[in-house]
Write an enzyme that holds these catalytic residues in place. Sequence first.
Site, PDB file in Angstrom:
ATOM      1  N   LYS A 100      -5.499  13.469   5.616  1.00  0.00           N
ATOM      2  CA  LYS A 100      -4.488  12.410   5.647  1.00  0.00           C
ATOM      3  C   LYS A 100      -3.458  12.761   4.578  1.00  0.00           C
ATOM      4  CE  LYS A 100      -3.620   7.674   4.211  1.00  0.00           C
ATOM      5  NZ  LYS A 100      -4.175   6.377   3.806  1.00  0.00           N
ATOM      6  N   GLY A 161      -2.269  -1.400  -0.280  1.00  0.00           N
ATOM      7  CA  GLY A 161      -2.967  -2.362  -1.121  1.00  0.00           C
ATOM      8  C   GLY A 161      -2.343  -3.740  -1.167  1.00  0.00           C
ATOM      9  N   ALA A 187      -2.370   0.965   6.000  1.00  0.00           N
ATOM     10  CA  ALA A 187      -1.821   0.334   4.801  1.00  0.00           C
ATOM     11  C   ALA A 187      -1.285  -1.073   5.046  1.00  0.00           C
ATOM     12  CB  ALA A 187      -0.730   1.179   4.171  1.00  0.00           C
ATOM     13  N   GLY A 188      -1.704  -1.962   4.211  1.00  0.00           N
ATOM     14  CA  GLY A 188      -1.117  -3.299   4.176  1.00  0.00           C
ATOM     15  C   GLY A 188      -1.705  -4.304   5.143  1.00  0.00           C
ATOM     16  N   ASN A 209      -8.508  -0.554   4.209  1.00  0.00           N
ATOM     17  CA  ASN A 209      -9.318  -0.393   2.994  1.00  0.00           C
ATOM     18  C   ASN A 209      -9.325  -1.683   2.182  1.00  0.00           C
ATOM     19  OD1 ASN A 209     -10.573   0.332   0.586  1.00  0.00           O
ATOM     20  ND2 ASN A 209      -9.654   2.331   0.503  1.00  0.00           N
ATOM     21  N   THR A 210      -8.170  -1.992   1.546  1.00  0.00           N
ATOM     22  CA  THR A 210      -8.131  -3.150   0.649  1.00  0.00           C
ATOM     23  C   THR A 210      -8.505  -4.453   1.369  1.00  0.00           C
ATOM     24  OG1 THR A 210      -6.406  -2.029  -0.572  1.00  0.00           O
ATOM     25  CG2 THR A 210      -6.699  -4.368  -1.034  1.00  0.00           C
TER      26      THR A 210
END
Lengths: 263, 292
Positions: A100, A161, A187-188, A209-210
Amino acid sequence: MEEGDRLHLGSATLRSRLIHGTGKFPSAELLAQAIAASEAEMITLAVRRLHLDGDRRSELEGLDLSRYHLLPNTAGARSAEEAIRLAHLARAAGLSDFIKVEVVGHEATLLPDPLATFEATSRLVAEGYTVLPYTSDDVALALRLAEAGAAAVMPGAAPIGSTLGVLNPHNIRLIIQECPVPVIVDAGLGSPSDALRVMEWGAAGVLVNTGIARAKDPVGMARAFAAAVEVGRLAHRAGLAGESGEARHGYGASSPTAGLPVG
Amino acid sequence: MTVGDLEVEAALGPEQLRTRLRASRLYVVTDDLTPLEKLPDLVQAAVAGGADLVQLRRKREPWAELVELARSLQEICRRGGGIFLVNDHVDLALAAQADGVHLGQGDVAVQEARERLGDRPLIGLSTHTPDQALKAQLLPLDYIAAGPVRATPTKPDSVEVGFQQVTAAALVSRVPVVAIGGLDEGASAIEAGADLVAVVRAVCAAPDPRLAASKLRQEAAAATPWRWIRLNGEPRKSPPGETVLELLARLGVEPAGVAVEVDGRIVPRERLAAELVSEGSALEVVHFVGGG
């Protein structure tokens, strides 16, 4: 999940369209449990120096990495050269050609550097890597990355994040429509409904992830994201009524207009 | 610069001082027997013979005499291209504007000495066990001493620790290692992993201190030193002939989970056993951690 619906990325064939991040989890145990609950088959990793003194325990110690498709990232890179170096180290550490590409171009927001992302992608494709670049929601750039040989493009829904959800739905949809390679929204994504929405639009997958790691109950949230991704995929495959030719414009009652027992 | 009719070398800056330390091999520590007034001549001879570092080690003399002596020894070392340190006393180092101070385990804490001395002066610390050598790596110091290698009348109460302690210190140290204790030749300590050989009697009690220093310096310089490398961004030492696989093994690193880069070049796992660690190499040992 419908039988036979698979996501093909390079040499990997994935049943689950949720790619699971491994950073920022409260503990190694919760990370392992969350991944198990999500039934994700591909996980992201970062490459860092080994601590040579003292505590060498890693948050990954509860995972059997051989059971997953590994997608190492180049997080921390600030230039194409740094990203390529991290890709080389990742390949040597994991013996997998997946990478990635992530090159930060703006420190405060961690938004990607488009030029360096493109350069690193082109060069790593030439070296034989299966490259999944994290990119902005720029449509033209996504097309250029696909042209350069990216196995998938990964536009960010919002800054890394941030869990702000899909900030520019129009562009994300355009990328999904126009891009000749799979689009994985990265992301996000803060809530399962964010993931569901982009999957309905036809995203090939999502990377979270987050949104999972920082939930009150990461294991429960991993399960929720997995369900949302599956529902979104089912909805996309079924074809949204609002996107069919008949229903796209105007308004219409759902019940028959004829035969009303009045008048 | 010129002072009177003397060509005087200007005091070295912090970086120059440390560069000179890294090139140093012989460290002469003054004894208890030589009368104070003879020390300037002794130090002059030692530096002329090849002593890179000189330490004034006196415990009982009146303060005013020590300050005056330290100032004059500092000047002699500066002119001769040597580095001058005092033992134990941060105050004395400050008063004499000495190049550094050597501390024992029981002396003032290294952190406190650094705060009082500022960045320029060198700080050295005696270590007698592998654990002390390891803990010293967290302190703001410039070298560690390992010893006493042999029983010595200079420190009658201490237990000799042999060259094993020098090697143990070399295996963990980020800063130069000084071997000390009953040494009378220069090569063995360097081969055991020391960067410098420290002597007391071998020079101070020699009939010709200049000749003795010269011989020790040559022996130390002719021995094969351990290599200095950068390992994950930090200076470390590696014995001659060590392979990358051996280096990983002694650090307790399982090669299966890591990637190794030497000077920007990935070394495949199957080549680690054939890859020799070489002087000045930059090694990176990385592994996977959690990430998104």
